[in-house]
Motif scaffolding. Structure first.
Motif, PDB file in Angstrom:
ATOM      1  N   GLU A  61      13.179   0.089 -10.907  1.00 58.02           N
ATOM      2  CA  GLU A  61      13.297  -1.363 -10.808  1.00 58.02           C
ATOM      3  C   GLU A  61      13.376  -1.796  -9.351  1.00 58.02           C
ATOM      4  OE1 GLU A  61      15.882  -5.033 -12.718  1.00 58.02           O
ATOM      5  OE2 GLU A  61      16.567  -2.987 -13.016  1.00 58.02           O
ATOM      6  N   GLY A  62      12.522  -2.733  -8.974  1.00 54.17           N
ATOM      7  CA  GLY A  62      12.543  -3.291  -7.625  1.00 54.17           C
ATOM      8  C   GLY A  62      11.948  -2.403  -6.551  1.00 54.17           C
ATOM      9  N   ALA A  63      11.396  -1.261  -6.909  1.00 54.26           N
ATOM     10  CA  ALA A  63      10.857  -0.326  -5.921  1.00 54.26           C
ATOM     11  C   ALA A  63       9.352  -0.531  -5.752  1.00 54.26           C
ATOM     12  CB  ALA A  63      11.168   1.109  -6.329  1.00 54.26           C
ATOM     13  N   ASN A  64       8.986  -1.604  -5.072  1.00 54.94           N
ATOM     14  CA  ASN A  64       7.583  -1.868  -4.798  1.00 54.94           C
ATOM     15  C   ASN A  64       7.098  -0.953  -3.684  1.00 54.94           C
ATOM     16  OD1 ASN A  64       7.536  -3.978  -6.689  1.00 54.94           O
ATOM     17  ND2 ASN A  64       8.308  -5.415  -5.170  1.00 54.94           N
ATOM     18  N   SER A  65       5.844  -0.602  -3.753  1.00 58.90           N
ATOM     19  CA  SER A  65       5.222   0.266  -2.751  1.00 58.90           C
ATOM     20  C   SER A  65       3.872  -0.354  -2.424  1.00 58.90           C
ATOM     21  CB  SER A  65       5.097   1.672  -3.338  1.00 58.90           C
ATOM     22  OG  SER A  65       4.567   2.562  -2.384  1.00 58.90           O
ATOM     23  N   THR A  66       2.831   0.460  -2.354  1.00 62.63           N
ATOM     24  CA  THR A  66       1.481  -0.073  -2.205  1.00 62.63           C
ATOM     25  C   THR A  66       1.178  -0.993  -3.380  1.00 62.63           C
ATOM     26  OG1 THR A  66       0.795   1.921  -1.056  1.00 62.63           O
ATOM     27  CG2 THR A  66      -0.953   0.560  -1.974  1.00 62.63           C
ATOM     28  N   ALA A 103       3.905  10.863 -18.567  1.00 63.67           N
ATOM     29  CA  ALA A 103       4.711  11.036 -17.349  1.00 63.67           C
ATOM     30  C   ALA A 103       3.983  11.929 -16.356  1.00 63.67           C
ATOM     31  CB  ALA A 103       6.075  11.614 -17.694  1.00 63.67           C
ATOM     32  N   LYS A 104       3.355  12.985 -16.858  1.00 60.38           N
ATOM     33  CA  LYS A 104       2.596  13.880 -15.970  1.00 60.38           C
ATOM     34  C   LYS A 104       1.392  13.161 -15.379  1.00 60.38           C
ATOM     35  CE  LYS A 104       3.966  18.125 -18.289  1.00 60.38           C
ATOM     36  NZ  LYS A 104       3.555  19.241 -19.148  1.00 60.38           N
ATOM     37  N   LEU A 105       0.681  12.396 -16.201  1.00 61.98           N
ATOM     38  CA  LEU A 105      -0.456  11.619 -15.699  1.00 61.98           C
ATOM     39  C   LEU A 105       0.008  10.599 -14.663  1.00 61.98           C
ATOM     40  CD1 LEU A 105      -2.556  10.897 -18.910  1.00 61.98           C
ATOM     41  CD2 LEU A 105      -3.343  12.100 -16.867  1.00 61.98           C
ATOM     42  N   PHE A 106       1.126   9.944 -14.952  1.00 62.99           N
ATOM     43  CA  PHE A 106       1.651   8.956 -14.008  1.00 62.99           C
ATOM     44  C   PHE A 106       1.935   9.610 -12.669  1.00 62.99           C
ATOM     45  CE2 PHE A 106       4.743   6.380 -11.846  1.00 62.99           C
ATOM     46  CZ  PHE A 106       4.274   5.091 -12.072  1.00 62.99           C
ATOM     47  N   LYS A 107       2.562  10.761 -12.713  1.00 61.66           N
ATOM     48  CA  LYS A 107       2.931  11.459 -11.479  1.00 61.66           C
ATOM     49  C   LYS A 107       1.703  11.815 -10.649  1.00 61.66           C
ATOM     50  CE  LYS A 107       5.694  15.299  -9.771  1.00 61.66           C
ATOM     51  NZ  LYS A 107       6.543  16.431 -10.108  1.00 61.66           N
ATOM     52  N   THR A 108       0.626  12.248 -11.318  1.00 62.41           N
ATOM     53  CA  THR A 108      -0.559  12.686 -10.580  1.00 62.41           C
ATOM     54  C   THR A 108      -1.538  11.567 -10.257  1.00 62.41           C
ATOM     55  OG1 THR A 108      -1.730  13.300 -12.607  1.00 62.41           O
ATOM     56  CG2 THR A 108      -0.445  15.026 -11.513  1.00 62.41           C
ATOM     57  N   ARG A 109      -1.568  10.501 -11.055  1.00 62.71           N
ATOM     58  CA  ARG A 109      -2.608   9.482 -10.880  1.00 62.71           C
ATOM     59  C   ARG A 109      -2.074   8.112 -10.458  1.00 62.71           C
ATOM     60  NH1 ARG A 109      -6.997  10.453 -14.585  1.00 62.71           N
ATOM     61  NH2 ARG A 109      -8.090   8.847 -13.420  1.00 62.71           N
ATOM     62  N   CYS A 110      -0.790   7.849 -10.670  1.00 62.92           N
ATOM     63  CA  CYS A 110      -0.269   6.496 -10.428  1.00 62.92           C
ATOM     64  C   CYS A 110       0.826   6.442  -9.366  1.00 62.92           C
ATOM     65  CB  CYS A 110       0.296   5.908 -11.718  1.00 62.92           C
ATOM     66  SG  CYS A 110      -0.804   5.977 -13.135  1.00 62.92           S
ATOM     67  N   ALA A 111       1.626   7.499  -9.280  1.00 63.97           N
ATOM     68  CA  ALA A 111       2.825   7.471  -8.439  1.00 63.97           C
ATOM     69  C   ALA A 111       2.527   7.369  -6.944  1.00 63.97           C
ATOM     70  CB  ALA A 111       3.705   8.689  -8.729  1.00 63.97           C
ATOM     71  N   THR A 112       1.294   7.606  -6.548  1.00 66.73           N
ATOM     72  CA  THR A 112       0.936   7.429  -5.148  1.00 66.73           C
ATOM     73  C   THR A 112       1.152   5.981  -4.722  1.00 66.73           C
ATOM     74  OG1 THR A 112      -0.705   9.181  -5.310  1.00 66.73           O
ATOM     75  CG2 THR A 112      -0.958   7.652  -3.481  1.00 66.73           C
ATOM     76  N   CYS A 113       0.895   5.054  -5.644  1.00 66.36           N
ATOM     77  CA  CYS A 113       0.997   3.628  -5.319  1.00 66.36           C
ATOM     78  C   CYS A 113       2.091   2.886  -6.074  1.00 66.36           C
ATOM     79  CB  CYS A 113      -0.339   2.941  -5.623  1.00 66.36           C
ATOM     80  SG  CYS A 113      -1.709   3.529  -4.609  1.00 66.36           S
ATOM     81  N   HIS A 114       2.540   3.437  -7.202  1.00 68.63           N
ATOM     82  CA  HIS A 114       3.499   2.730  -8.057  1.00 68.63           C
ATOM     83  C   HIS A 114       4.754   3.550  -8.306  1.00 68.63           C
ATOM     84  CE1 HIS A 114       0.773  -0.508  -9.265  1.00 68.63           C
ATOM     85  NE2 HIS A 114      -0.174   0.406  -9.336  1.00 68.63           N
ATOM     86  N   SER A 115       5.838   2.845  -8.512  1.00 69.01           N
ATOM     87  CA  SER A 115       7.105   3.436  -8.922  1.00 69.01           C
ATOM     88  C   SER A 115       7.472   2.845 -10.279  1.00 69.01           C
ATOM     89  CB  SER A 115       8.195   3.076  -7.914  1.00 69.01           C
ATOM     90  OG  SER A 115       9.472   3.435  -8.393  1.00 69.01           O
ATOM     91  N   VAL A 116       8.326   3.538 -11.014  1.00 65.58           N
ATOM     92  CA  VAL A 116       8.861   2.980 -12.252  1.00 65.58           C
ATOM     93  C   VAL A 116      10.314   2.555 -12.064  1.00 65.58           C
ATOM     94  CG1 VAL A 116       7.250   4.127 -13.806  1.00 65.58           C
ATOM     95  CG2 VAL A 116       9.381   5.276 -13.170  1.00 65.58           C
ATOM     96  N   PRO A 169       2.995  -2.790  -7.140  1.00 67.05           N
ATOM     97  CA  PRO A 169       4.299  -3.250  -7.618  1.00 67.05           C
ATOM     98  C   PRO A 169       4.983  -2.212  -8.507  1.00 67.05           C
ATOM     99  CG  PRO A 169       2.564  -4.242  -8.907  1.00 67.05           C
ATOM    100  CD  PRO A 169       1.894  -3.480  -7.802  1.00 67.05           C
ATOM    101  N   SER A 170       6.289  -2.330  -8.615  1.00 67.91           N
ATOM    102  CA  SER A 170       7.038  -1.492  -9.547  1.00 67.91           C
ATOM    103  C   SER A 170       6.523  -1.756 -10.962  1.00 67.91           C
ATOM    104  CB  SER A 170       8.528  -1.836  -9.488  1.00 67.91           C
ATOM    105  OG  SER A 170       9.218  -1.244 -10.567  1.00 67.91           O
TER     106      SER A 170
END
Length: 102
Positions: free
Chosen positions: A24-29, A9-22, A31-32
């Protein structure tokens, strides 16, 4: 594979969350990633995938996701995901453990 979802979760927040959400249906740069495990590549409604992703024929089980997270462009040439990848197996295990919880 066994990883630590809290570390993931910490890695996701720092490395993935800029472009992705977890969410449902929350696409950004990107996909969710909600329910990504065992989901075919290029299948989130409302997200504009490249033909490479749509036509890859891949389903993101743990093994495929591990390969993808190592270097996305190596597994799906032509993807628009610019992330270089997680080089450490432990980081990939942790991210996958986290993604299994969302």
């Amino acid at each position: 594979m066994s990883g630590d979802p809290a570390k993931g979760a910490k890695l996701f927040k720092t490395r993935c969350a800029t472009c992705h959400s977890v969410a449902e249906g929350a696409n950004s740069t990107g996909p969710s990633l909600h329910n990504i495990l065992n989901r075919p590549s290029g299948s989130v409604p409302g997200y504009a995938y490249t033909a490479a992703n749509k036509n890859s024929g891949l389903t993101f089980d743990e093994e495929t996701l591990d390969k993808y997270l190592t270097k996305p462009t190596a597994l799906i040439p032509g993807t628009k995901m610019v992330f270089a990848g997680f080089k450490k197996q432990k980081d990939r295990d942790d991210i996958i453990a986290y993604l299994k919880t969302v």
